[in-house]
Motif scaffolding. Structure first.
Motif, PDB file in Angstrom:
ATOM      1  N   CYS A 248       0.842  -1.198   0.000  1.00  0.00           N
ATOM      2  CA  CYS A 248       0.000   0.000   0.000  1.00  0.00           C
ATOM      3  C   CYS A 248       0.878   1.250   0.000  1.00  0.00           C
ATOM      4  N   ASP A 249       0.429   2.279  -0.718  1.00  0.00           N
ATOM      5  CA  ASP A 249       1.183   3.529  -0.796  1.00  0.00           C
ATOM      6  C   ASP A 249       1.176   4.319   0.496  1.00  0.00           C
ATOM      7  N   ASP A 250       0.342   3.905   1.459  1.00  0.00           N
ATOM      8  CA  ASP A 250       0.125   4.723   2.648  1.00  0.00           C
ATOM      9  C   ASP A 250      -0.476   3.814   3.721  1.00  0.00           C
ATOM     10  N   ASP A 251      -0.216   4.094   4.989  1.00  0.00           N
ATOM     11  CA  ASP A 251      -0.737   3.260   6.078  1.00  0.00           C
ATOM     12  C   ASP A 251      -2.263   3.258   6.138  1.00  0.00           C
ATOM     13  N   LYS A 252      -2.882   4.396   5.760  1.00  0.00           N
ATOM     14  CA  LYS A 252      -4.351   4.470   5.777  1.00  0.00           C
ATOM     15  C   LYS A 252      -4.948   3.497   4.765  1.00  0.00           C
ATOM     16  N   LEU A 253      -4.299   3.394   3.605  1.00  0.00           N
ATOM     17  CA  LEU A 253      -4.760   2.430   2.603  1.00  0.00           C
ATOM     18  C   LEU A 253      -4.655   1.011   3.163  1.00  0.00           C
ATOM     19  N   ALA A 254      -3.585   0.753   3.901  1.00  0.00           N
ATOM     20  CA  ALA A 254      -3.400  -0.584   4.494  1.00  0.00           C
ATOM     21  C   ALA A 254      -4.534  -0.899   5.472  1.00  0.00           C
ATOM     22  N   ALA A 255      -4.984   0.106   6.218  1.00  0.00           N
ATOM     23  CA  ALA A 255      -6.096  -0.115   7.157  1.00  0.00           C
ATOM     24  C   ALA A 255      -7.348  -0.542   6.388  1.00  0.00           C
ATOM     25  N   GLY A 256      -7.531   0.025   5.200  1.00  0.00           N
ATOM     26  CA  GLY A 256      -8.656  -0.389   4.362  1.00  0.00           C
ATOM     27  C   GLY A 256      -8.532  -1.829   3.906  1.00  0.00           C
ATOM     28  N   VAL A 257      -7.295  -2.265   3.623  1.00  0.00           N
ATOM     29  CA  VAL A 257      -7.054  -3.663   3.219  1.00  0.00           C
ATOM     30  C   VAL A 257      -7.413  -4.606   4.369  1.00  0.00           C
ATOM     31  N   TYR A 258      -7.095  -4.216   5.601  1.00  0.00           N
ATOM     32  CA  TYR A 258      -7.458  -5.039   6.758  1.00  0.00           C
ATOM     33  C   TYR A 258      -8.975  -5.264   6.788  1.00  0.00           C
ATOM     34  N   LYS A 259      -9.738  -4.199   6.493  1.00  0.00           N
ATOM     35  CA  LYS A 259     -11.207  -4.319   6.505  1.00  0.00           C
ATOM     36  C   LYS A 259     -11.687  -5.232   5.375  1.00  0.00           C
ATOM     37  N   ALA A 260     -11.068  -5.091   4.204  1.00  0.00           N
ATOM     38  CA  ALA A 260     -11.436  -5.941   3.067  1.00  0.00           C
ATOM     39  C   ALA A 260     -11.145  -7.411   3.383  1.00  0.00           C
ATOM     40  N   ALA A 261      -9.978  -7.657   3.986  1.00  0.00           N
ATOM     41  CA  ALA A 261      -9.599  -9.033   4.330  1.00  0.00           C
ATOM     42  C   ALA A 261     -10.618  -9.646   5.301  1.00  0.00           C
ATOM     43  N   ARG A 262     -11.042  -8.842   6.263  1.00  0.00           N
ATOM     44  CA  ARG A 262     -12.018  -9.354   7.242  1.00  0.00           C
ATOM     45  C   ARG A 262     -13.324  -9.711   6.538  1.00  0.00           C
ATOM     46  N   ARG A 263     -13.767  -8.859   5.621  1.00  0.00           N
ATOM     47  CA  ARG A 263     -14.992  -9.132   4.864  1.00  0.00           C
ATOM     48  C   ARG A 263     -14.892 -10.424   4.063  1.00  0.00           C
ATOM     49  N   LEU A 264     -13.683 -10.676   3.525  1.00  0.00           N
ATOM     50  CA  LEU A 264     -13.479 -11.849   2.660  1.00  0.00           C
ATOM     51  C   LEU A 264     -13.073 -13.091   3.437  1.00  0.00           C
ATOM     52  N   GLY A 265     -12.965 -12.960   4.755  1.00  0.00           N
ATOM     53  CA  GLY A 265     -12.583 -14.108   5.579  1.00  0.00           C
ATOM     54  C   GLY A 265     -11.121 -14.479   5.452  1.00  0.00           C
ATOM     55  N   LEU A 266     -10.280 -13.517   5.094  1.00  0.00           N
ATOM     56  CA  LEU A 266      -8.838 -13.780   4.959  1.00  0.00           C
ATOM     57  C   LEU A 266      -8.113 -13.315   6.220  1.00  0.00           C
ATOM     58  N   ALA A 267      -7.248 -14.177   6.734  1.00  0.00           N
ATOM     59  CA  ALA A 267      -6.481 -13.820   7.929  1.00  0.00           C
ATOM     60  C   ALA A 267      -5.167 -13.153   7.522  1.00  0.00           C
ATOM     61  N   ILE A 268      -4.797 -12.100   8.267  1.00  0.00           N
ATOM     62  CA  ILE A 268      -3.510 -11.428   8.069  1.00  0.00           C
ATOM     63  C   ILE A 268      -2.599 -11.846   9.216  1.00  0.00           C
ATOM     64  N   PRO A 269      -1.400 -12.360   8.962  1.00  0.00           N
ATOM     65  CA  PRO A 269      -0.728 -12.512   7.661  1.00  0.00           C
ATOM     66  C   PRO A 269      -0.864 -13.924   7.066  1.00  0.00           C
ATOM     67  N   ASP A 270      -1.646 -14.826   7.698  1.00  0.00           N
ATOM     68  CA  ASP A 270      -1.675 -16.224   7.242  1.00  0.00           C
ATOM     69  C   ASP A 270      -2.117 -16.352   5.785  1.00  0.00           C
ATOM     70  N   ASP A 271      -3.193 -15.634   5.424  1.00  0.00           N
ATOM     71  CA  ASP A 271      -3.704 -15.710   4.046  1.00  0.00           C
ATOM     72  C   ASP A 271      -3.241 -14.536   3.184  1.00  0.00           C
ATOM     73  N   LEU A 272      -2.894 -13.436   3.836  1.00  0.00           N
ATOM     74  CA  LEU A 272      -2.573 -12.223   3.085  1.00  0.00           C
ATOM     75  C   LEU A 272      -1.591 -11.370   3.902  1.00  0.00           C
ATOM     76  N   SER A 273      -0.425 -11.097   3.304  1.00  0.00           N
ATOM     77  CA  SER A 273       0.507 -10.158   3.932  1.00  0.00           C
ATOM     78  C   SER A 273       0.176  -8.746   3.467  1.00  0.00           C
ATOM     79  N   VAL A 274       0.322  -7.779   4.381  1.00  0.00           N
ATOM     80  CA  VAL A 274      -0.019  -6.383   4.059  1.00  0.00           C
ATOM     81  C   VAL A 274       1.104  -5.471   4.536  1.00  0.00           C
ATOM     82  N   THR A 275       1.480  -4.508   3.673  1.00  0.00           N
ATOM     83  CA  THR A 275       2.480  -3.515   4.073  1.00  0.00           C
ATOM     84  C   THR A 275       1.949  -2.113   3.795  1.00  0.00           C
ATOM     85  N   GLY A 276       2.464  -1.152   4.568  1.00  0.00           N
ATOM     86  CA  GLY A 276       2.103   0.254   4.382  1.00  0.00           C
ATOM     87  C   GLY A 276       3.341   1.071   4.054  1.00  0.00           C
ATOM     88  N   LEU A 277       3.188   2.386   4.167  1.00  0.00           N
ATOM     89  CA  LEU A 277       4.321   3.274   3.937  1.00  0.00           C
ATOM     90  C   LEU A 277       4.020   4.593   4.634  1.00  0.00           C
TER      91      LEU A 277
END
Length: 338
Positions: A248-277
């Motif tokens: 993600c280009d920015d930490d705020k965008l990463a927070a949005g990815v966390y919400k998307a992952a929760r909606r899709l039933g994906l665990a972070i970091p087991d199913d999806l790794s996420v980085t910010g900046l």
């Protein structure tokens, strides 16, 4: 006091110290070295203290053609990053006897109305983020001594540019994720036309081109958590191999990815790794805490103001990008092998 109730003048200081008024100006303007002796300088300072003399800064600035005021142009202060930039810039300005007027572009980016009838008359110089570059046209700040932050050094409006080493930050992130074994990446890009975000995209593509089998899918979103959630959800459910990591280009965008992952039933970091900046306070408020690149906003502001003061003094500002570094936390792990 010998002068009754009248305010002491530089002539009074000169008479008391037994020197010329020119010598008084040199000493009290801190420009005496190599021109008058240390002993004479101390005698002038002592006379000024004894008489209670204070230089008339308004008259002095009028003679110099300076108001000792700098305009800092940034996107709206909705992020702590630009608050940090202001803190650093104001600290250096104050140390050199300058004030800072903060001018946030009301919509975050884009043109804004001028707070001055004539910026040239009210200001000595401008320090501006490239994310608010359009506001410069409105205030005619591009006709003043100007230093740009986060701006293309080869095509900047400014007399100088000061940049964080964003390209190296993206390299560190990319190397971290590919080192863990990720090959299918999603780039959640800030939907803002700005040089600093172009650098992120270009560096990511360049770095991944050196990794066999690596692919990147790009989605764009404004820097807002809900917009990032929707963009990430659409990208993660699009046809083709699902990305195992999101840059993600920015930490705020990463927070949005966390919400998307929760909606899709994906665990972070087991199913999806996420980085910010950025490494905003938000990065450690997320669970798991966010792997991101730390940008020193206050140092950025300090270096920007130092560069502008150098330009005003006719000196060459110090070059070189400001180093950034990767902070590895709990949001990244090797991808699941199926």
């Amino acid at each position: 006091m010998a002068h009754g109730s009248t305010r002491p003048t530089s002539r009074d200081v000169a008479q008391t110290a037994g020197v010329s008024q020119a010598a008084v100006s040199l000493v009290l303007g801190d420009k005496w070295r190599g021109r008058v002796s240390e002993t004479t300088a101390e005698r002038v300072r002592e006379a000024a203290r004894t008489l209670g003399y204070r230089p008339n800064l308004a008259a002095r600035n009028l003679r110099l053609g300076r108001t000792r005021t700098i305009l800092l142009v940034v996107p709206a202060l909705t992020t702590e990053f630009f608050a940090g930039v202001y803190t650093g810039a104001a600290r250096i300005a104050a140390h050199h006897g300058f004030g800072v007027v903060l001018y946030p572009s009301p919509e975050g980016i884009g043109p804004a109305r001028s707070p001055f009838a004539s910026a040239q008359a009210a200001l000595d110089g401008v320090l501006a983020s490239s994310m608010a570059a359009d506001a410069l046209t409105a205030i005619r700040g591009d006709q003043l001594p100007l230093v740009m932050l986060d701006s293309d050094p080869h095509g900047s409006l400014g007399a100088a540019t000061v940049n964080l080493d964003i390209a190296d930050g993206v390299r560190q992130l990319t190397d971290h994720l590919t080192g863990l074994g990720h090959r299918h990446l999603l780039h959640l890009a800030a939907d803002i036309a700005s040089w600093t975000f172009e650098v992120r995209a270009r560096e990511l593509t360049t770095r991944l081109a050196t990794v066999p089998g690596a692919t990147v899918r790009t989605a764009r979103a404004p820097i807002a958590i809900d917009a990032a959630r929707d963009a990430a959800e659409a990208a993660l459910t699009a046809p083709g191999p699902r990305p195992t990591a999101v840059i993600c280009d920015d930490d705020k965008l990463a927070a949005g990815v966390y919400k998307a992952a929760r909606r899709l039933g994906l665990a972070i970091p087991d199913d999806l790794s996420v980085t910010g900046l950025d490494d905003l306070a938000l990065a450690t408020a997320l669970d798991p805490e966010l792997t991101t690149v730390r940008l020193d906003a206050e140092l950025f502001g300090e270096r920007g103001m130092q560069a502008l003061l150098a330009v005003l003094d006719g000196r060459e500002p110090h070059g070189g990008d400001i180093p950034v570094h990767l902070v590895v936390r709990g949001s990244t792990a090797p991808p699941h092998t199926s």
